[in-house]
Scaffold this active site. Structure first.
Site, PDB file in Angstrom:
ATOM      1  CE  LYS A 242      16.873   7.229  -4.013  1.00  0.00           C
ATOM      2  NZ  LYS A 242      16.436   6.338  -2.932  1.00  0.00           N
TER       3      LYS A 242
ATOM      4  CE  LYS B  85      11.113   1.907  -5.795  1.00  0.00           C
ATOM      5  NZ  LYS B  85      10.894   1.092  -4.709  1.00  0.00           N
TER       6      LYS B  85
ATOM      7  CE  LYS C 274      18.340   3.928 -10.306  1.00  0.00           C
ATOM      8  NZ  LYS C 274      18.571   4.101  -8.936  1.00  0.00           N
TER       9      LYS C 274
END
Ligand code: TYM
Length: 333
Positions: free
Chosen positions: A114, A201, A198
């Site tokens: 992230k 969103k 993956k």
């Protein structure tokens, strides 16, 4: 045997099929087992580890609660609340961040993903986010945590933190060490455009995921455009090795139909993907459209959702408030 369940979902918009098959569908099954005590949390404190628009955050909190209810979680049986309403989460998180060594946090792969290349600019909150997650779980004496595969490492950290605290403060079993509940085959749903990534969103391509608010036409279109390969569907699982997109679509079909991958291969082995995709789009829209319809209805009823969240927060507070008092006593405050 009865289980104490806790899990959370971030209110960051675009809840998708990965969230549903990896987590929310399992929440519903656990909610439906009479003997379980379940708590499902809209983790808004986690959401702000990355910059959020204030108004969107507010509406995403309601939408996440609406998604829980629309998917089948019964708010009169399970507690649904948003994390920021119960102070103990932030307090416990500070205390446990003094238990967790940096070395353990440095190993967290999700932070690395992230934060990306520019780690220096990531918030400190993003770095200690797994400690907040551990606090969520440990405040409620949780026995089981249903999550997707990507949260496995955070759960291992939670178990380590619980054990370290219990040992250091000589309070055996004070924090219950929770077990993960990760579905064996369908706990990592991949992007429809790249079977090695993956479903997420934050993927800039809307075609990479099926959102839980998608219409039937959108679902059909996304499945039609999903990446596959040029071979027919195999009869045995082993032949799916090195065919990540095929494996993902067949996994999605199996999960949404509540059947094993083996059974799906029995059904479709030898057929081509254009036939299979029609069937997949059909079953997905029959399962997802009612949820999306219900979400759209519920989000207009703000008062109803706010009441559910408020009642849930009161119930959660009565559990977590006691636990944080005990924690403070143990550490000498
Ligand atoms: P979050 O909000 O990223 O995701 C919510 C849940 O959806 C699962 N998930 C997936 N499962 C399968 N395939 C995918 N592609 C996929 N994408 C997401 C996640 O594994 C998760 O179960 N840190 C957590 C939220 C959290 C939490 C907690 C969870 C905060 N406190 C306490 C359990 C217990 C998160 O960011 O999930």
């Amino acid at each position: 045997m009865s289980k104490k369940i806790f899990s959370g979902v971030q209110p960051t918009g675009n809840l998708h099929l990965g969230n549903y098959l990896g987590a929310i569908k399992n929440f519903v099954e656990l909610n439906n087992e009479k003997e379980n005590d379940c708590i499902f949390c809209v983790v808004d404190l986690h959401a702000i580890t990355i910059k959020q628009d204030k108004n969107e955050l507010k509406s995403n909190i309601r939408e996440t609660a609406a998604t829980f209810i629309a998917s089948g979680i019964d708010p009169s049986k399970s507690i649904i609340f948003n994390q920021s309403k119960v102070q103990a989460h932030a307090e416990a998180s500070w205390i446990l961040s003094c238990t967790a060594p940096m070395g353990w946090l440095n190993r967290m792969t999700q932070f690395k993903e992230k934060a990306g290349k520019d780690k220096e600019k990531a918030s400190v909150g993003l770095y200690i986010y797994p400690v907040l997650m551990a606090s969520d779980i440990l405040l409620y004496d949780t026995s089981h945590v249903p999550v997707g595969e990507d949260q496995k490492q955070h759960l291992e950290l939670t178990r380590d933190i619980a054990q370290k605290f219990n040992k250091e403060f000589i309070c055996d079993d004070f924090f219950k060490v929770p077990e993960p509940l990760i579905k064996k085959n369908f706990s990592r749903i991949m992007s429809l455009k790249d079977g090695l990534k993956k479903m997420s969103k934050s993927d800039p391509s809307g075609l990479s995921r099926i959102n839980l608010t998608d219409t039937k036409d959108e679902i059909v279109n996304k499945i039609r455009k999903a990446k596959t390969d040029s071979f027919p569907i195999p009869n045995i699982e082993k032949e799916l090795n090195d065919r990540p997109e095929a494996e993902n679509l067949l996994g999605i079909y199996s999960s949404i139909s509540n059947q094993t991958l083996e059974k799906t291969l029995d059904e479709f082995g030898g057929k081509n993907f254009s036939f299979f995709k029609n069937e997949l789009a059909e079953i997905l829209s029959s399962k997802i459209s009612p949820i999306s319809g219900e979400i759209k209805k519920l989000i207009h009823d703000r008062q109803y959702l706010d009441n559910i969240l408020l009642e849930g927060a009161e119930k959660a507070e009565s559990i977590a408030g006691k636990k944080i008092k005990e924690i403070k006593k143990i550490i000498g405050f």
